[in-house]
Motif scaffolding. Structure first.
Motif, PDB file in Angstrom:
ATOM      1  N   LEU A 211     -32.430  34.835 -45.073  1.00  0.00           N
ATOM      2  CA  LEU A 211     -33.168  35.998 -45.555  1.00  0.00           C
ATOM      3  C   LEU A 211     -32.938  36.080 -47.059  1.00  0.00           C
ATOM      4  CD1 LEU A 211     -31.414  36.899 -42.737  1.00  0.00           C
ATOM      5  CD2 LEU A 211     -33.235  38.615 -42.780  1.00  0.00           C
ATOM      6  N   SER A 212     -34.018  36.091 -47.824  1.00  0.00           N
ATOM      7  CA  SER A 212     -33.883  35.991 -49.281  1.00  0.00           C
ATOM      8  C   SER A 212     -34.789  36.999 -49.977  1.00  0.00           C
ATOM      9  CB  SER A 212     -34.229  34.580 -49.745  1.00  0.00           C
ATOM     10  OG  SER A 212     -34.081  34.449 -51.142  1.00  0.00           O
ATOM     11  N   ALA A 213     -34.209  37.671 -50.984  1.00  0.00           N
ATOM     12  CA  ALA A 213     -34.940  38.656 -51.792  1.00  0.00           C
ATOM     13  C   ALA A 213     -34.947  38.169 -53.236  1.00  0.00           C
ATOM     14  CB  ALA A 213     -34.281  40.027 -51.690  1.00  0.00           C
ATOM     15  N   GLY A 214     -36.074  37.629 -53.686  1.00  0.00           N
ATOM     16  CA  GLY A 214     -36.150  37.091 -55.036  1.00  0.00           C
ATOM     17  C   GLY A 214     -36.065  38.153 -56.107  1.00  0.00           C
ATOM     18  N   ARG A 215     -36.702  39.290 -55.880  1.00  0.00           N
ATOM     19  CA  ARG A 215     -36.692  40.362 -56.876  1.00  0.00           C
ATOM     20  C   ARG A 215     -35.302  40.958 -57.027  1.00  0.00           C
ATOM     21  NH1 ARG A 215     -41.056  44.671 -55.500  1.00  0.00           N
ATOM     22  NH2 ARG A 215     -39.776  44.681 -53.614  1.00  0.00           N
ATOM     23  N   GLU A 216     -34.561  41.067 -55.918  1.00  0.00           N
ATOM     24  CA  GLU A 216     -33.211  41.629 -55.933  1.00  0.00           C
ATOM     25  C   GLU A 216     -32.128  40.572 -56.135  1.00  0.00           C
ATOM     26  OE1 GLU A 216     -32.535  44.861 -55.755  1.00  0.00           O
ATOM     27  OE2 GLU A 216     -34.643  45.413 -55.589  1.00  0.00           O
ATOM     28  N   LYS A 217     -32.533  39.284 -56.117  1.00  0.00           N
ATOM     29  CA  LYS A 217     -31.607  38.171 -56.378  1.00  0.00           C
ATOM     30  C   LYS A 217     -30.453  38.132 -55.367  1.00  0.00           C
ATOM     31  CE  LYS A 217     -32.594  38.261 -61.358  1.00  0.00           C
ATOM     32  NZ  LYS A 217     -33.593  39.347 -61.289  1.00  0.00           N
ATOM     33  N   ARG A 218     -30.773  38.266 -54.109  1.00  0.00           N
ATOM     34  CA  ARG A 218     -29.783  38.226 -53.043  1.00  0.00           C
ATOM     35  C   ARG A 218     -30.319  37.396 -51.873  1.00  0.00           C
ATOM     36  NH1 ARG A 218     -27.150  40.185 -56.440  1.00  0.00           N
ATOM     37  NH2 ARG A 218     -25.696  41.946 -56.402  1.00  0.00           N
ATOM     38  N   LEU A 219     -29.430  36.648 -51.228  1.00  0.00           N
ATOM     39  CA  LEU A 219     -29.787  35.974 -49.986  1.00  0.00           C
ATOM     40  C   LEU A 219     -28.619  36.089 -49.012  1.00  0.00           C
ATOM     41  CD1 LEU A 219     -28.366  32.901 -49.515  1.00  0.00           C
ATOM     42  CD2 LEU A 219     -29.858  32.333 -51.403  1.00  0.00           C
ATOM     43  N   PHE A 220     -28.935  36.059 -47.719  1.00  0.00           N
ATOM     44  CA  PHE A 220     -27.925  36.075 -46.676  1.00  0.00           C
ATOM     45  C   PHE A 220     -28.465  35.309 -45.482  1.00  0.00           C
ATOM     46  CE2 PHE A 220     -30.335  39.937 -47.004  1.00  0.00           C
ATOM     47  CZ  PHE A 220     -30.695  40.326 -45.729  1.00  0.00           C
ATOM     48  N   ALA A 221     -27.605  35.051 -44.519  1.00  0.00           N
ATOM     49  CA  ALA A 221     -27.991  34.155 -43.434  1.00  0.00           C
ATOM     50  C   ALA A 221     -27.449  34.623 -42.095  1.00  0.00           C
ATOM     51  CB  ALA A 221     -27.498  32.734 -43.728  1.00  0.00           C
ATOM     52  N   VAL A 222     -28.143  34.195 -41.050  1.00  0.00           N
ATOM     53  CA  VAL A 222     -27.667  34.352 -39.671  1.00  0.00           C
ATOM     54  C   VAL A 222     -27.585  32.952 -39.078  1.00  0.00           C
ATOM     55  CG1 VAL A 222     -28.103  35.327 -37.400  1.00  0.00           C
ATOM     56  CG2 VAL A 222     -28.742  36.617 -39.439  1.00  0.00           C
ATOM     57  N   PRO A 223     -26.384  32.375 -38.973  1.00  0.00           N
ATOM     58  CA  PRO A 223     -26.248  31.031 -38.404  1.00  0.00           C
ATOM     59  C   PRO A 223     -26.617  31.011 -36.920  1.00  0.00           C
ATOM     60  CG  PRO A 223     -24.278  31.703 -39.622  1.00  0.00           C
ATOM     61  CD  PRO A 223     -25.112  32.931 -39.432  1.00  0.00           C
ATOM     62  N   PRO A 224     -26.820  29.827 -36.371  1.00  0.00           N
ATOM     63  CA  PRO A 224     -27.102  29.731 -34.924  1.00  0.00           C
ATOM     64  C   PRO A 224     -25.960  30.307 -34.089  1.00  0.00           C
ATOM     65  CG  PRO A 224     -27.599  27.660 -36.039  1.00  0.00           C
ATOM     66  CD  PRO A 224     -26.885  28.515 -37.038  1.00  0.00           C
ATOM     67  N   HIS A 225     -26.316  30.855 -32.941  1.00  0.00           N
ATOM     68  CA  HIS A 225     -25.344  31.373 -31.967  1.00  0.00           C
ATOM     69  C   HIS A 225     -24.422  32.430 -32.588  1.00  0.00           C
ATOM     70  CE1 HIS A 225     -26.755  28.114 -29.438  1.00  0.00           C
ATOM     71  NE2 HIS A 225     -26.454  27.255 -30.392  1.00  0.00           N
ATOM     72  N   THR A 226     -25.028  33.326 -33.358  1.00  0.00           N
ATOM     73  CA  THR A 226     -24.289  34.406 -34.006  1.00  0.00           C
ATOM     74  C   THR A 226     -24.755  35.750 -33.446  1.00  0.00           C
ATOM     75  OG1 THR A 226     -24.045  33.130 -36.045  1.00  0.00           O
ATOM     76  CG2 THR A 226     -23.769  35.510 -36.216  1.00  0.00           C
ATOM     77  N   ARG A 227     -23.822  36.645 -33.220  1.00  0.00           N
ATOM     78  CA  ARG A 227     -24.166  37.968 -32.695  1.00  0.00           C
ATOM     79  C   ARG A 227     -24.871  38.806 -33.760  1.00  0.00           C
ATOM     80  NH1 ARG A 227     -19.577  40.932 -31.837  1.00  0.00           N
ATOM     81  NH2 ARG A 227     -18.298  39.381 -32.890  1.00  0.00           N
ATOM     82  N   VAL A 228     -26.014  39.372 -33.398  1.00  0.00           N
ATOM     83  CA  VAL A 228     -26.742  40.318 -34.245  1.00  0.00           C
ATOM     84  C   VAL A 228     -27.001  41.554 -33.390  1.00  0.00           C
ATOM     85  CG1 VAL A 228     -28.829  40.762 -35.582  1.00  0.00           C
ATOM     86  CG2 VAL A 228     -27.823  38.475 -35.586  1.00  0.00           C
ATOM     87  N   GLU A 229     -26.270  42.631 -33.670  1.00  0.00           N
ATOM     88  CA  GLU A 229     -26.299  43.808 -32.813  1.00  0.00           C
ATOM     89  C   GLU A 229     -26.819  45.023 -33.582  1.00  0.00           C
ATOM     90  OE1 GLU A 229     -22.286  42.844 -30.264  1.00  0.00           O
ATOM     91  OE2 GLU A 229     -22.119  43.101 -32.435  1.00  0.00           O
ATOM     92  N   PRO A 230     -27.982  45.540 -33.213  1.00  0.00           N
ATOM     93  CA  PRO A 230     -28.492  46.743 -33.872  1.00  0.00           C
ATOM     94  C   PRO A 230     -27.511  47.903 -33.730  1.00  0.00           C
ATOM     95  CG  PRO A 230     -30.171  45.733 -32.477  1.00  0.00           C
ATOM     96  CD  PRO A 230     -28.888  45.044 -32.167  1.00  0.00           C
ATOM     97  N   LEU A 231     -27.409  48.720 -34.763  1.00  0.00           N
ATOM     98  CA  LEU A 231     -26.501  49.865 -34.718  1.00  0.00           C
ATOM     99  C   LEU A 231     -27.066  50.920 -33.769  1.00  0.00           C
ATOM    100  CD1 LEU A 231     -25.460  50.348 -38.466  1.00  0.00           C
ATOM    101  CD2 LEU A 231     -24.415  48.907 -36.712  1.00  0.00           C
ATOM    102  N   VAL A 232     -26.384  51.140 -32.662  1.00  0.00           N
ATOM    103  CA  VAL A 232     -26.811  52.156 -31.694  1.00  0.00           C
ATOM    104  C   VAL A 232     -25.577  52.853 -31.147  1.00  0.00           C
ATOM    105  CG1 VAL A 232     -28.970  51.059 -30.970  1.00  0.00           C
ATOM    106  CG2 VAL A 232     -26.825  50.414 -29.863  1.00  0.00           C
ATOM    107  N   PHE A 233     -25.770  54.064 -30.664  1.00  0.00           N
ATOM    108  CA  PHE A 233     -24.710  54.805 -30.005  1.00  0.00           C
ATOM    109  C   PHE A 233     -24.675  54.412 -28.528  1.00  0.00           C
ATOM    110  CE2 PHE A 233     -26.102  57.360 -33.607  1.00  0.00           C
ATOM    111  CZ  PHE A 233     -24.891  57.609 -34.252  1.00  0.00           C
ATOM    112  N   SER A 234     -23.500  54.519 -27.920  1.00  0.00           N
ATOM    113  CA  SER A 234     -23.327  54.045 -26.549  1.00  0.00           C
ATOM    114  C   SER A 234     -24.237  54.766 -25.560  1.00  0.00           C
ATOM    115  CB  SER A 234     -21.863  54.205 -26.120  1.00  0.00           C
ATOM    116  OG  SER A 234     -21.453  55.564 -26.220  1.00  0.00           O
ATOM    117  N   ASP A 235     -24.592  56.026 -25.864  1.00  0.00           N
ATOM    118  CA  ASP A 235     -25.450  56.779 -24.948  1.00  0.00           C
ATOM    119  C   ASP A 235     -26.906  56.789 -25.387  1.00  0.00           C
ATOM    120  OD1 ASP A 235     -24.937  58.262 -27.194  1.00  0.00           O
ATOM    121  OD2 ASP A 235     -24.830  60.188 -26.152  1.00  0.00           O
ATOM    122  N   ARG A 236     -27.237  56.010 -26.421  1.00  0.00           N
ATOM    123  CA  ARG A 236     -28.614  55.898 -26.903  1.00  0.00           C
ATOM    124  C   ARG A 236     -28.955  54.417 -27.030  1.00  0.00           C
ATOM    125  NH1 ARG A 236     -31.840  60.688 -27.540  1.00  0.00           N
ATOM    126  NH2 ARG A 236     -30.331  62.406 -27.494  1.00  0.00           N
TER     127      ARG A 236
END
Length: 304
Positions: A211-236
């Protein structure tokens, strides 16, 4: 000392448009991003022949990865034939010699604006997402220096508070696109303005995502087999868009993310957002031997 002594002799444009120094820097930052999933890496965003905010970050990553054996697919909001998608795809092909495709299964590099393809990507494929704003804390902490310190301390209390306030005031979390997600149990990232429907596709995926933002000059990555968990509450529980029962007016398929098309009579029609999936379904219905790969959603539920 003369001006000629301070300059290099004229040379043709470097392979893949970017100069070797730019590619080396971006590659180093990409490796660091893989080593620390979800952590933003600053880089010296170069000028490319398109305006800032139109995918320059994704384009620079793609130009760094591409080679003559690559097969490049570019989509804009799910469509391969959009002006922005077609222009980027044609440019990458011309400066690198890479082949172009609309087929997700045939591509080795998929660059996308705001969508993840519906067909499951493989280990040998790379997904490059264009990101306008890479900072998930910007809405709660405008001071970038303090936001950096909050990331270092894993202090995401203000972000949780924002989600809680939405539930109190609206009865549900109103965050739509770019839903904040915890990567590898450590860093919170904004997964580009992809809809909530697409965020689960990044969780334990077999492919590498940049994931890359040219205007903000930042990039980051999600490697294979990596946990990506949306922020949610346990009851929602985390909820995606309610598109499972919608039917595409052109292809007749259902169970996928749809684009809503307002009609003159006040009603709405729907078309599958992944345009190439719809084209494949139409061709398959007409009797052609077209392969549709496994999809993230099966029988209207997340299957992978």
């Amino acid at each position: 000392m003369s001006l000629a002594a301070l300059t290099r002799p004229w040379a043709a444009t470097s392979y893949g448009f970017l100069d070797a120094s730019a590619k080396r820097e971006i590659r180093r930052k990409m490796i660091k991003a893989i080593a620390v999933p979800g952590c933003q890496m600053p880089y010296a965003s170069r000028e490319v022949p398109m305006a800032r905010g139109w995918g320059t970050g994704g384009l620079q990553v793609t130009l760094t990865l591409v080679n003559p054996r690559s097969v490049v697919k570019v989509i804009d909001q799910g469509a391969d034939d959009g002006v922005n998608a077609a222009s980027i795809r044609r440019f990458v092909s011309r400066v690198s010699g890479a082949a172009e495709t609309w087929d997700t299964l045939a591509a080795t590099i998929v660059q996308s604006r705001h969508r993840v393809p519906e067909e499951v990507m493989r280990e040998d494929q790379v997904l490059v997402l264009q990101v306008p704003n890479p900072e998930p804390l910007r809405g709660v902490e405008p001071n970038i220096s303090i936001a950096r310190q909050m990331h270092a301390d894993a202090d995401y209390g203000k972000l949780w508070l924002t989600l809680y306030e939405q539930i109190v005031r609206k009865g549900r979390i109103m965050q739509g696109a770019a839903y904040p997600s915890l990567v590898n149990g450590r860093h919170v990232m904004t997964p580009s303005p992809i809809p909530r429907w697409d965020v689960p596709k990044l969780h334990m995926a077999r492919h590498l995502t940049f994931l890359s933002a040219g205007r903000e000059k930042r990039l980051f990555a999600v490697p294979p087999h990596t946990r990506v968990e949306p922020l949610v509450f346990s009851d929602r529980p985390y909820l995606v868009e309610d598109h499972a029962d919608l039917v595409c007016r052109r292809s007749g398929i259902s169970g996928y993310f749809m684009n809503e098309l307002p009609q003159d009579d006040g009603t709405s029609a729907f078309e599958v957002s992944d345009s190439n999936l719809g084209i494949k379904a139409i061709r398959q219905a007409e009797g052609e031997a077209v392969e549709i790969g496994a999809t993230w959603y099966l029988n209207r539920e997340m299957s992978q």
